[in-house]
Design an enzyme around this catalytic site. Structure first.
Site: not given
Ligand code: SAH
Length: 248
Positions: A35, A169, A56
């Site tokens: 991803d 998000m 994506k």
């Molecule tokens: N599966 C992922 C989430 C995917 S949705 C998980 O478990 O973390 C994508 C959202 O995750 C982003 O918009 C943000 O809100 C959050 N996110 C993912 N990585 C991040 C990071 N390193 N720091 C802050 N927010 C993060």
């Protein structure tokens, strides 16, 4: 040929926050589909594998997801050990279910390896417990985002009811999120914390109140950001300058 797919959580970004099992499977993979949130450094664990970028963004149209599902199935028909590497934990806000269904339909075996989700990495960076004793006894993982063609979601009610909430998000929609929570009766001085690039050297954090949240919509953030809400963040607020001053 008996192909297998491993759906692996890459963790929040730092290359050493994947699980040992996830790393071992990457080292043994023939093909890795990854991803946009996966950091390039993690791909150095699998130089032997064919790498497929299925990056994506959150504005994904469903046809694009269908295309990813097809690429996954095609990869499993061509290779015997396929890894689908997803940011954070694969089962949280990652459209994993669609991919698993596609594998089921194609009769392809799979296993899931969990990962550290962004909420937990952001909390570790901030040094604030999601369940500080006496202040919070429950935690909500939620999103205000609704995908194209999906039914409207009532995310406000659970956030109002939770002691601590983590909104994935949610930062780009900060103005709408703030308006909805204020309209639902959340106090304007409720403490929040925005954490960007959790677990990475570039991580930044901004404590702010609900009243200040709409400003965040115009911030030029460089990486993914997550919104944490609740009384557990009040101590951070006391230490903070204005959110804009901190951003500059
Ligand atoms: N599966 C992922 C989430 C995917 S949705 C998980 O478990 O973390 C994508 C959202 O995750 C982003 O918009 C943000 O809100 C959050 N996110 C993912 N990585 C991040 C990071 N390193 N720091 C802050 N927010 C993060």
């Amino acid at each position: 040929m008996s192909a297998k797919v491993w759906l692996i959580g890459a963790g929040p970004g730092a290359a050493d926050l994947i699980t040992v099992r996830g790393m071992r499977l990457l080292q043994e993979a023939d093909c890795v589909l990854y991803d946009a949130l996966v950091q390039p450094e993690m791909l150095t664990y699998c130089p032997q594998a064919e790498l497929i970028d299925v990056g994506k963004r959150c504005d994904l149209a469903s046809t694009q997801q269908a295309f990813i599902n097809k690429m996954l199935v095609d990869a499993a028909r061509k290779h015997s050990r396929v890894v689908r590497l997803k940011g954070g934990d694969p089962l949280l806000f990652g459209r994993a279910q669609e991919e698993l269904r596609a594998l089921d339909v194609a009769g392809i075996a799979y296993e899931i390896v969990p990962g550290i989700t962004a909420a937990l990495a952001a909390s570790a960076d901030a040094g604030v417990s999601l369940t500080s004793r006496g202040l919070a006894r429950n935690v909500l993982f939620a999103t205000a985002r609704v995908g194209h063609g999906e039914d409207p979601s009532d995310w406000v009610r659970p956030v109002l009811a939770a002691d601590t909430s983590v909104l994935y998000m949610g930062v780009k929609q900060a103005a709408e999120v703030a308006a909805a929570l204020l309209a639902g009766g959340m106090r304007a001085d409720t403490p929040l914390l925005i954490v960007e690039n959790a677990s990475l050297p570039s991580k930044r954090e901004w404590p702010l109140t609900l009243a200040e949240l709409p400003q965040a919509a115009s911030w030029q953030l460089q990486g993914p950001a997550i919104l944490l809400i609740g009384e557990v963040y009040r101590a951070k607020l006391a230490l903070a300058a204005t959110p804009q001053a901190k951003l500059a």
